[in-house]
Design a protein around this motif. Structure first.
Motif, mmCIF file in Angstrom:
data_model
loop_
_atom_site.group_PDB
_atom_site.id
_atom_site.type_symbol
_atom_site.label_atom_id
_atom_site.label_comp_id
_atom_site.label_asym_id
_atom_site.label_seq_id
_atom_site.Cartn_x
_atom_site.Cartn_y
_atom_site.Cartn_z
ATOM 1 N N LEU A 16 46.534 40.963 34.098
ATOM 2 C CA LEU A 16 46.106 42.278 34.573
ATOM 3 C C LEU A 16 47.301 43.149 34.887
ATOM 4 C CD1 LEU A 16 42.912 42.383 36.448
ATOM 5 C CD2 LEU A 16 44.509 44.066 37.123
ATOM 6 N N LYS A 17 48.371 42.594 35.496
ATOM 7 C CA LYS A 17 49.545 43.404 35.780
ATOM 8 C C LYS A 17 50.261 43.820 34.498
ATOM 9 C CE LYS A 17 51.198 43.934 39.472
ATOM 10 N NZ LYS A 17 51.009 44.994 40.483
ATOM 11 N N ILE A 18 50.285 42.924 33.492
ATOM 12 C CA ILE A 18 50.921 43.282 32.218
ATOM 13 C C ILE A 18 50.151 44.406 31.545
ATOM 14 C CG2 ILE A 18 51.348 42.438 29.893
ATOM 15 C CD1 ILE A 18 52.205 39.884 30.941
ATOM 16 N N TYR A 19 48.817 44.366 31.612
ATOM 17 C CA TYR A 19 48.028 45.409 30.984
ATOM 18 C C TYR A 19 48.218 46.741 31.676
ATOM 19 C CZ TYR A 19 44.074 47.828 29.022
ATOM 20 O OH TYR A 19 43.296 48.729 28.381
ATOM 21 N N GLN A 20 48.372 46.707 33.018
ATOM 22 C CA GLN A 20 48.588 47.976 33.714
ATOM 23 C C GLN A 20 49.929 48.590 33.334
ATOM 24 O OE1 GLN A 20 48.241 47.071 37.806
ATOM 25 N NE2 GLN A 20 46.035 47.352 37.869
ATOM 26 N N ARG A 21 50.903 47.768 32.916
ATOM 27 C CA ARG A 21 52.223 48.321 32.610
ATOM 28 C C ARG A 21 52.353 48.722 31.156
ATOM 29 N NH1 ARG A 21 56.242 50.089 31.274
ATOM 30 N NH2 ARG A 21 58.389 49.424 31.593
ATOM 31 N N TYR A 22 51.835 47.914 30.207
ATOM 32 C CA TYR A 22 52.082 48.170 28.793
ATOM 33 C C TYR A 22 50.870 48.667 28.031
ATOM 34 C CZ TYR A 22 56.512 45.834 29.229
ATOM 35 O OH TYR A 22 57.773 45.491 29.572
ATOM 36 N N THR B 208 44.218 29.037 36.059
ATOM 37 C CA THR B 208 43.594 30.105 35.273
ATOM 38 C C THR B 208 43.535 31.405 36.052
ATOM 39 O OG1 THR B 208 42.247 28.431 34.215
ATOM 40 C CG2 THR B 208 41.537 30.665 33.970
ATOM 41 N N ALA B 209 43.270 31.317 37.383
ATOM 42 C CA ALA B 209 43.161 32.552 38.174
ATOM 43 C C ALA B 209 44.506 33.273 38.249
ATOM 44 C CB ALA B 209 42.661 32.234 39.585
ATOM 45 N N LEU B 210 45.593 32.522 38.457
ATOM 46 C CA LEU B 210 46.910 33.149 38.509
ATOM 47 C C LEU B 210 47.307 33.740 37.168
ATOM 48 C CD1 LEU B 210 49.295 31.104 40.738
ATOM 49 C CD2 LEU B 210 48.732 33.461 40.879
ATOM 50 N N ALA B 211 46.989 33.028 36.059
ATOM 51 C CA ALA B 211 47.328 33.549 34.730
ATOM 52 C C ALA B 211 46.584 34.859 34.461
ATOM 53 C CB ALA B 211 46.976 32.520 33.662
ATOM 54 N N LEU B 212 45.304 34.923 34.874
ATOM 55 C CA LEU B 212 44.541 36.155 34.619
ATOM 56 C C LEU B 212 45.070 37.313 35.456
ATOM 57 C CD1 LEU B 212 40.899 34.938 34.284
ATOM 58 C CD2 LEU B 212 42.365 35.889 32.567
ATOM 59 N N SER B 213 45.558 37.036 36.680
ATOM 60 C CA SER B 213 46.061 38.163 37.461
ATOM 61 C C SER B 213 47.385 38.658 36.901
ATOM 62 C CB SER B 213 46.189 37.771 38.928
ATOM 63 O OG SER B 213 47.313 36.986 39.127
ATOM 64 N N PHE B 214 48.212 37.757 36.320
ATOM 65 C CA PHE B 214 49.427 38.206 35.643
ATOM 66 C C PHE B 214 49.105 39.071 34.438
ATOM 67 C CE2 PHE B 214 52.724 36.778 37.995
ATOM 68 C CZ PHE B 214 52.782 35.424 38.199
#
Lengths: 138, 87, 111
Positions: free
Chosen positions: C90-96, C82-88
């Motif tokens: 966050l990166k998707i939200y920063q880009r799109y 779950t922690a790795l999925a949430l950090s991914f």
């Protein structure tokens, strides 16, 4: 995020008891329900309560991020050295090489007590590090 | 559009029937492994808590692998989310 | 009776991953799926006894301790997933700058 006074005051009063309860669960792991993983998560939840209620800067004054990273890496190597100590004392890898005492007291289970402490440190440092990075990653 | 929703609903219903009628739900028979842990566990490891004596005494190698997983996940998150200061 | 509840939780988790549009709701459904399998193992292990496996003086008829020790590792691995999925996410939200899967697909197609 905006701070509110009730959450700030109550979290300051509650966090030391949560940390003491976590340490009790870790150290009495071989006599009553608990152990390394359970106590480590309770310890990490005390640190996360401090970080959520008063901001990550105030939580990092007590538990700096650089020290948490060092604790987590060194705990893994300590686990490996306890295992190699079993090999040195003439047996197999991770053999219980300290003396067993009378069942029912605290120093009674060989090296299970020390393994519980190592695992508790590692899990609490790891999970609070994950939450520090997720809370200020904006 | 309605046909696609009906098809998806039917797939989940078939999945549910396969799970209910395909798994045998009988209680487990009395096992020799549980008797071994109950009668010999306290004498051989010295811990009263039988669950702790299993994952730190008899099977401590799985706990070592699990600490490796924790270190890998923390280093992955630090690598993804660190801030590069532009100076 | 409890087996049907566990199967219902499993199908709920699988349905939530496939049919929901928000990325955070997909991660919540993944967590429900993980928890249902842990509950299944501990429930089957609890059918052979009646008290917790702490051997104090004069306690007989304890529960099987082996599935509980294996599920500890499974729970911690679920947390790490779950922690790795949430950090991914966050990166998707920063880009799109959006969290809905259909809008992200449209943005990727228009690039």
């Amino acid at each position: 995020m905006k701070e509110s006074e009730i959450v700030s005051v109550i979290s300051r009063k509650l966090v030391p008891y949560i940390l003491i309860f976590g340490l009790y669960l870790i150290s009495y792991g071989h006599l009553s329900p608990g152990g390394g993983f359970q106590g480590g998560v309770v310890l990490a939840s005390g640190i996360i309560l401090l970080a959520l209620a008063r901001g990550t800067d105030s939580a990092q004054k007590l538990f700096p991020e650089r020290n948490l990273r060092i604790v987590e890496a060194k705990a893994f190597f300590l686990f490996l050295f306890m295992g190699i100590g079993g090999l040195v004392a003439g047996g197999y890898f991770l053999q219980n090489f300290l003396p067993l005492g009378k069942a029912g007291e605290v120093p009674s289970a060989g090296f299970i007590f020390f393994l519980n402490l190592i695992i508790g440190l590692k899990v609490s440092a790891g999970i609070s590090l994950i939450c520090f990075y997720l809370l200020k990653g904006e | 559009m309605k046909l696609k929703l009906l098809g998806e609903f039917l797939i989940f219903v078939v999945f549910g029937f396969v799970l209910i009628f395909g798994i045998d739900f009988i209680p487990p028979p009395p096992s020799g492994l549980k008797n071994y842990f109950v009668y010999q566990g306290v004498r051989q490891t010295g811990a009263i808590n039988l669950v702790s004596s299993i994952y730190l005494g008899y099977r401590a190698f799985d706990t070592l692998g699990e600490t490796i997983v924790l270190i890998l996940v923390v280093s992955g998150i630090v690598m993804l989310l660190e801030k590069k200061d532009k100076e | 009776m409890s087996f049907y509840l566990i199967i219902f939780l499993f199908i709920l988790g699988a349905w939530g991953i496939v049919k929901k549009d928000n990325l955070i709701k997909k991660v919540i459904a993944l967590n429900i799926l993980n928890s249902s399998i842990v509950i299944l193992f501990i429930y089957i292990g609890s059918l052979t006894g009646s008290t917790a496996p702490i051997m104090e003086k004069g306690i007989k008829n304890v529960v099987d301790p082996l599935p509980q020790a294996l599920m500890l590792t499974a729970i911690v691995i679920g947390i790490c997933l779950t922690a790795l999925a949430l950090s991914f996410i966050l990166k998707i939200y920063q880009r799109y700058k959006t969290l809905s899967v259909s809008r992200i697909e449209k943005l990727i197609k228009n690039e």
